[in-house]
Design a protein around this motif. Structure first.
Motif, PDB file in Angstrom:
ATOM      1  N   MET A   8       0.831  -1.204   0.000  1.00 21.88           N
ATOM      2  CA  MET A   8       0.000   0.000   0.000  1.00 21.88           C
ATOM      3  C   MET A   8       0.871   1.261   0.000  1.00 21.88           C
ATOM      4  O   MET A   8       0.560   2.238  -0.681  1.00 21.88           O
ATOM      5  CB  MET A   8      -0.926   0.007   1.218  1.00 21.88           C
ATOM      6  CG  MET A   8      -2.015  -1.057   1.183  1.00 21.88           C
ATOM      7  SD  MET A   8      -3.029  -1.059   2.679  1.00 21.88           S
ATOM      8  CE  MET A   8      -3.836   0.538   2.519  1.00 21.88           C
ATOM      9  N   TYR A   9       1.960   1.209   0.743  1.00 22.10           N
ATOM     10  CA  TYR A   9       2.855   2.364   0.795  1.00 22.10           C
ATOM     11  C   TYR A   9       3.502   2.625  -0.562  1.00 22.10           C
ATOM     12  O   TYR A   9       3.585   3.769  -1.016  1.00 22.10           O
ATOM     13  CB  TYR A   9       3.938   2.142   1.852  1.00 22.10           C
ATOM     14  CG  TYR A   9       4.998   3.218   1.871  1.00 22.10           C
ATOM     15  CD1 TYR A   9       4.731   4.463   2.434  1.00 22.10           C
ATOM     16  CD2 TYR A   9       6.249   2.993   1.298  1.00 22.10           C
ATOM     17  CE1 TYR A   9       5.696   5.463   2.435  1.00 22.10           C
ATOM     18  CE2 TYR A   9       7.214   3.988   1.292  1.00 22.10           C
ATOM     19  CZ  TYR A   9       6.933   5.216   1.863  1.00 22.10           C
ATOM     20  OH  TYR A   9       7.887   6.198   1.858  1.00 22.10           O
ATOM     21  N   GLU A  10       3.949   1.541  -1.232  1.00 28.06           N
ATOM     22  CA  GLU A  10       4.579   1.692  -2.539  1.00 28.06           C
ATOM     23  C   GLU A  10       3.604   2.251  -3.565  1.00 28.06           C
ATOM     24  O   GLU A  10       3.954   3.097  -4.395  1.00 28.06           O
ATOM     25  CB  GLU A  10       5.133   0.343  -3.009  1.00 28.06           C
ATOM     26  CG  GLU A  10       6.323  -0.137  -2.182  1.00 28.06           C
ATOM     27  CD  GLU A  10       6.807  -1.499  -2.623  1.00 28.06           C
ATOM     28  OE1 GLU A  10       6.127  -2.107  -3.492  1.00 28.06           O
ATOM     29  OE2 GLU A  10       7.848  -1.959  -2.135  1.00 28.06           O
ATOM     30  N   LEU A  11       2.361   1.787  -3.492  1.00 24.80           N
ATOM     31  CA  LEU A  11       1.348   2.299  -4.412  1.00 24.80           C
ATOM     32  C   LEU A  11       1.014   3.760  -4.105  1.00 24.80           C
ATOM     33  O   LEU A  11       0.767   4.557  -5.009  1.00 24.80           O
ATOM     34  CB  LEU A  11       0.075   1.447  -4.322  1.00 24.80           C
ATOM     35  CG  LEU A  11       0.179   0.033  -4.897  1.00 24.80           C
ATOM     36  CD1 LEU A  11      -1.084  -0.755  -4.566  1.00 24.80           C
ATOM     37  CD2 LEU A  11       0.369   0.088  -6.415  1.00 24.80           C
ATOM     38  N   GLU A  16      -0.265  10.211  -7.539  1.00 23.22           N
ATOM     39  CA  GLU A  16      -0.107  11.666  -7.545  1.00 23.22           C
ATOM     40  C   GLU A  16      -1.057  12.340  -6.562  1.00 23.22           C
ATOM     41  O   GLU A  16      -0.705  13.353  -5.941  1.00 23.22           O
ATOM     42  CB  GLU A  16      -0.350  12.208  -8.962  1.00 23.22           C
ATOM     43  CG  GLU A  16       0.715  11.765  -9.967  1.00 23.22           C
ATOM     44  CD  GLU A  16       0.474  12.359 -11.334  1.00 23.22           C
ATOM     45  OE1 GLU A  16      -0.529  13.096 -11.484  1.00 23.22           O
ATOM     46  OE2 GLU A  16       1.285  12.113 -12.239  1.00 23.22           O
ATOM     47  N   LEU A  17      -2.268  11.803  -6.423  1.00 23.61           N
ATOM     48  CA  LEU A  17      -3.221  12.379  -5.478  1.00 23.61           C
ATOM     49  C   LEU A  17      -2.704  12.279  -4.050  1.00 23.61           C
ATOM     50  O   LEU A  17      -2.802  13.237  -3.270  1.00 23.61           O
ATOM     51  CB  LEU A  17      -4.574  11.673  -5.600  1.00 23.61           C
ATOM     52  CG  LEU A  17      -5.665  12.129  -4.615  1.00 23.61           C
ATOM     53  CD1 LEU A  17      -5.981  13.604  -4.825  1.00 23.61           C
ATOM     54  CD2 LEU A  17      -6.920  11.281  -4.765  1.00 23.61           C
ATOM     55  N   THR A  18      -2.129  11.123  -3.725  1.00 31.88           N
ATOM     56  CA  THR A  18      -1.557  10.938  -2.389  1.00 31.88           C
ATOM     57  C   THR A  18      -0.427  11.923  -2.144  1.00 31.88           C
ATOM     58  O   THR A  18      -0.350  12.561  -1.090  1.00 31.88           O
ATOM     59  CB  THR A  18      -1.026   9.508  -2.223  1.00 31.88           C
ATOM     60  OG1 THR A  18      -2.067   8.582  -2.492  1.00 31.88           O
ATOM     61  CG2 THR A  18      -0.506   9.276  -0.814  1.00 31.88           C
ATOM     62  N   GLN A  19       0.458  12.054  -3.126  1.00 31.97           N
ATOM     63  CA  GLN A  19       1.579  12.979  -2.986  1.00 31.97           C
ATOM     64  C   GLN A  19       1.098  14.413  -2.800  1.00 31.97           C
ATOM     65  O   GLN A  19       1.646  15.162  -1.986  1.00 31.97           O
ATOM     66  CB  GLN A  19       2.476  12.883  -4.217  1.00 31.97           C
ATOM     67  CG  GLN A  19       3.197  11.551  -4.357  1.00 31.97           C
ATOM     68  CD  GLN A  19       4.067  11.486  -5.599  1.00 31.97           C
ATOM     69  OE1 GLN A  19       4.203  12.469  -6.324  1.00 31.97           O
ATOM     70  NE2 GLN A  19       4.647  10.333  -5.854  1.00 31.97           N
ATOM     71  N   ILE A  25      -0.431  18.688   3.546  1.00 29.50           N
ATOM     72  CA  ILE A  25      -0.418  18.499   5.006  1.00 29.50           C
ATOM     73  C   ILE A  25       0.945  18.877   5.593  1.00 29.50           C
ATOM     74  O   ILE A  25       1.036  19.598   6.591  1.00 29.50           O
ATOM     75  CB  ILE A  25      -0.772  17.047   5.363  1.00 29.50           C
ATOM     76  CG1 ILE A  25      -2.215  16.735   4.967  1.00 29.50           C
ATOM     77  CG2 ILE A  25      -0.586  16.798   6.862  1.00 29.50           C
ATOM     78  CD1 ILE A  25      -2.604  15.281   5.157  1.00 29.50           C
ATOM     79  N   ILE A  26       2.019  18.414   4.942  1.00 27.77           N
ATOM     80  CA  ILE A  26       3.369  18.709   5.432  1.00 27.77           C
ATOM     81  C   ILE A  26       3.664  20.210   5.349  1.00 27.77           C
ATOM     82  O   ILE A  26       4.254  20.796   6.268  1.00 27.77           O
ATOM     83  CB  ILE A  26       4.420  17.906   4.637  1.00 27.77           C
ATOM     84  CG1 ILE A  26       4.257  16.408   4.916  1.00 27.77           C
ATOM     85  CG2 ILE A  26       5.829  18.354   4.997  1.00 27.77           C
ATOM     86  CD1 ILE A  26       5.187  15.526   4.105  1.00 27.77           C
ATOM     87  N   SER A  27       3.240  20.839   4.260  1.00 25.01           N
ATOM     88  CA  SER A  27       3.464  22.277   4.090  1.00 25.01           C
ATOM     89  C   SER A  27       2.761  23.080   5.182  1.00 25.01           C
ATOM     90  O   SER A  27       3.346  23.999   5.764  1.00 25.01           O
ATOM     91  CB  SER A  27       2.970  22.732   2.716  1.00 25.01           C
ATOM     92  OG  SER A  27       3.680  22.082   1.680  1.00 25.01           O
ATOM     93  N   LEU A  28       1.504  22.729   5.466  1.00 25.99           N
ATOM     94  CA  LEU A  28       0.763  23.423   6.523  1.00 25.99           C
ATOM     95  C   LEU A  28       1.407  23.188   7.888  1.00 25.99           C
ATOM     96  O   LEU A  28       1.436  24.088   8.733  1.00 25.99           O
ATOM     97  CB  LEU A  28      -0.694  22.954   6.537  1.00 25.99           C
ATOM     98  CG  LEU A  28      -1.548  23.389   5.343  1.00 25.99           C
ATOM     99  CD1 LEU A  28      -2.942  22.774   5.438  1.00 25.99           C
ATOM    100  CD2 LEU A  28      -1.650  24.907   5.281  1.00 25.99           C
ATOM    101  N   SER A 156      -4.772   2.955  -0.379  1.00 25.59           N
ATOM    102  CA  SER A 156      -3.488   3.385   0.183  1.00 25.59           C
ATOM    103  C   SER A 156      -3.465   4.897   0.337  1.00 25.59           C
ATOM    104  O   SER A 156      -2.904   5.441   1.286  1.00 25.59           O
ATOM    105  CB  SER A 156      -2.334   2.920  -0.706  1.00 25.59           C
ATOM    106  OG  SER A 156      -2.369   3.586  -1.959  1.00 25.59           O
ATOM    107  N   THR A 157      -4.114   5.587  -0.625  1.00 25.74           N
ATOM    108  CA  THR A 157      -4.240   7.041  -0.505  1.00 25.74           C
ATOM    109  C   THR A 157      -5.021   7.409   0.745  1.00 25.74           C
ATOM    110  O   THR A 157      -4.639   8.308   1.508  1.00 25.74           O
ATOM    111  CB  THR A 157      -4.955   7.624  -1.747  1.00 25.74           C
ATOM    112  OG1 THR A 157      -4.164   7.358  -2.898  1.00 25.74           O
ATOM    113  CG2 THR A 157      -5.148   9.124  -1.601  1.00 25.74           C
ATOM    114  N   ALA A 158      -6.131   6.697   0.943  1.00 30.20           N
ATOM    115  CA  ALA A 158      -6.961   6.950   2.122  1.00 30.20           C
ATOM    116  C   ALA A 158      -6.189   6.695   3.408  1.00 30.20           C
ATOM    117  O   ALA A 158      -6.265   7.461   4.368  1.00 30.20           O
ATOM    118  CB  ALA A 158      -8.212   6.069   2.071  1.00 30.20           C
ATOM    119  N   PHE A 159      -5.410   5.625   3.426  1.00 31.90           N
ATOM    120  CA  PHE A 159      -4.683   5.245   4.629  1.00 31.90           C
ATOM    121  C   PHE A 159      -3.531   6.205   4.904  1.00 31.90           C
ATOM    122  O   PHE A 159      -3.372   6.707   6.022  1.00 31.90           O
ATOM    123  CB  PHE A 159      -4.153   3.815   4.470  1.00 31.90           C
ATOM    124  CG  PHE A 159      -3.266   3.366   5.591  1.00 31.90           C
ATOM    125  CD1 PHE A 159      -3.804   3.017   6.821  1.00 31.90           C
ATOM    126  CD2 PHE A 159      -1.893   3.308   5.433  1.00 31.90           C
ATOM    127  CE1 PHE A 159      -2.993   2.604   7.860  1.00 31.90           C
ATOM    128  CE2 PHE A 159      -1.077   2.892   6.463  1.00 31.90           C
ATOM    129  CZ  PHE A 159      -1.619   2.543   7.678  1.00 31.90           C
TER     130      PHE A 159
END
Length: 222
Positions: A8-11, A16-19, A25-28, A156-159
């Protein structure tokens, strides 16, 4: 289980949506850290500047030295014309900045925003996964396998987004708690030093002056 999580992490990394959501989130999170540190430094600077200004005015008044325009305005706004019997400098007004100290950071709301964006990423992942698998479930085994792979990638995106949002929110809570405690200790230190040298005038000070024969000065002050 670990193989599934790793898959799931690799996917998610390739998604792109996950990234995009994770980067938001990281920027905020980083922006919140920077703004909180700036707020803490700004508040500490204001407290130090206030104490230094009052000390300078007090020293010049005692030595009968000439005050500049800013110091003269400070004296007229805060310093009383009465004198204290306890050797403290009397003030007609107390500095507002020393009357209140927030127990909560002004950026505490960012913790909720981080988790909320993570939850939004969760719903996006579920919606994308379900919309991508619907047609493939009615096909052959190869299409079903491809559909399951698409669903896994979307989940995986959701998780990942929820996990990143939750972890960074917790870290931000601890960071804001730390900076709030530092700011509170700084406030108490400055307040204690300020109150050891200055205090607000009271009716007792007027009565002391009256008893000492300085009625004219008291009447002028009133």
């Amino acid at each position: 289980m670990f193989e599934t999580l790793n898959s799931m992490y690799e996917l998610a990394v390739k998604n792109e949506l996950t990234q995009l959501i994770v980067n938001i989130i990281i920027s905020l999170f980083v922006i919140s850290l920077i703004m909180e540190v700036r707020s803490l430094l700004n508040k500490s600077s204001q407290l130090n500047k206030l104490l230094k200004s009052f000390k300078n005015v007090e020293s010049k008044v005692i030595k009968s030295e000439l005050l500049n325009e800013q110091e003269q305005n400070l004296k007229e706004q805060y310093f009383s014309k009465l004198k204290s019997a306890d050797k403290k400098i009397l003030l007609s007004n107390y500095p507002v900045i020393l009357t209140k100290n927030s127990e909560k950071s002004r950026y505490h709301f960012m913790t909720s925003i981080l988790t909320s964006i993570g939850v939004i990423g969760t719903f996006f992942g579920i919606v994308v996964g379900l919309s991508g698998i619907e047609d493939k479930l009615n096909g052959g085994s190869a299409e079903m396998f491809e559909g399951a792979k698409t669903l896994l990638g979307s989940m995986s995106t959701a998780f990942i987004t929820s996990l990143v949002g939750l972890v960074l929110s917790i870290l931000l809570i601890f960071f804001l708690k730390l900076t709030t405690n530092i700011g509170h200790r700084k406030f108490l230190t400055i307040s204690k030093e300020f109150n050891s040298m200055f205090r607000l005038e009271t009716m007792a000070d007027y009565l002391d002056k009256l008893a000492g024969g300085d009625q004219d000065e008291v009447i002028e002050k009133q």
